[in-house]
Design an enzyme around this catalytic site. Sequence first.
Site, PDB file in Angstrom:
ATOM      1  N   ALA A 168       0.820  -1.213   0.000  1.00 31.93           N
ATOM      2  CA  ALA A 168       0.000   0.000   0.000  1.00 31.93           C
ATOM      3  C   ALA A 168       0.853   1.262   0.000  1.00 31.93           C
ATOM      4  O   ALA A 168       1.176   1.805  -1.053  1.00 31.93           O
ATOM      5  CB  ALA A 168      -0.974  -0.006   1.174  1.00 31.93           C
ATOM      6  N   CYS A 169       1.248   1.749   1.176  1.00 29.11           N
ATOM      7  CA  CYS A 169       1.880   3.068   1.259  1.00 29.11           C
ATOM      8  C   CYS A 169       3.254   3.124   0.597  1.00 29.11           C
ATOM      9  O   CYS A 169       3.603   4.124  -0.025  1.00 29.11           O
ATOM     10  CB  CYS A 169       1.956   3.513   2.718  1.00 29.11           C
ATOM     11  SG  CYS A 169       0.317   3.706   3.463  1.00 29.11           S
ATOM     12  N   VAL A 170       4.031   2.044   0.708  1.00 27.25           N
ATOM     13  CA  VAL A 170       5.326   2.021   0.017  1.00 27.25           C
ATOM     14  C   VAL A 170       5.111   1.944  -1.485  1.00 27.25           C
ATOM     15  O   VAL A 170       5.721   2.696  -2.256  1.00 27.25           O
ATOM     16  CB  VAL A 170       6.186   0.836   0.513  1.00 27.25           C
ATOM     17  CG1 VAL A 170       7.400   0.632  -0.388  1.00 27.25           C
ATOM     18  CG2 VAL A 170       6.631   1.079   1.945  1.00 27.25           C
ATOM     19  N   THR A 173       3.833   5.198  -2.951  1.00 26.30           N
ATOM     20  CA  THR A 173       4.893   6.213  -2.902  1.00 26.30           C
ATOM     21  C   THR A 173       5.900   5.991  -4.027  1.00 26.30           C
ATOM     22  O   THR A 173       6.337   6.938  -4.689  1.00 26.30           O
ATOM     23  CB  THR A 173       5.593   6.194  -1.535  1.00 26.30           C
ATOM     24  OG1 THR A 173       4.650   6.559  -0.516  1.00 26.30           O
ATOM     25  CG2 THR A 173       6.770   7.156  -1.500  1.00 26.30           C
TER      26      THR A 173
END
Length: 234
Positions: A168-170, A173
């Site tokens: 998700a967040c990695v 990004t």
Amino acid sequence: MRADLNAVLEEAFAEASNIYRERGFQRKVGFGAKPALISVDLANAWTRPGNPFTCEGMDDRIIPAMQDLLAAFRRNKLPVVHVTTCYQVTDRANPDTDMGLWHNKIPVEAVPENRKDLWAIDSRIEPIEGEQLLVKKRASSFHGTYLAGFLRAAGVDTILVTGVTASACVRTTVCDGLAEGFRTIAVKEAIGDRVPGAVAWNLFDIDAKFGDVETVESCVEYLDGIGASRSAAQ
């Protein structure tokens, strides 16, 4: 289960790699001239036990890898951005919540703004003076934040991305970093997740299409090379 899953994934990756290579994928974006470290959500809610967001592999893999990377960035005087997540309004019935609609999928109320102990960066890798602490509200560290502008103003062309979660967040990004024009490097040992297989699959897919997956060792060598070149030029 993990051993069996890893064996299945390795077999799938080998077959997929052949398909990708035949079609021109798995190219290299490479390291640039000036990197920054983007450390995503390595705050207590993710790195310590007992939270819905808690991830695996922190004590034995991710934190030590981060300590090595941070030491290299700091001795070579290169930019570091610590990213975390928290929410001001965690009442899901309030239409003005800064959680947006994400609370319909995941327990984002687990990191309220008034519990800094949860969203503070883990003390083992906490920011030092001069390093950025950026608070985001969505998965990507770029979405709705000043990150891209900060990096461009600092002359950064390469981002080394670490943290959680790989799925998700990695991942978002990394994808947004490439879209914003930065060379994106996912640091293998410094990326984690909550469920078995998620890290391996996402790093494989990132390496095929959105950035390069590099080891801590190769990243530290790159960073120290920049520092040596800078010293030689002075």
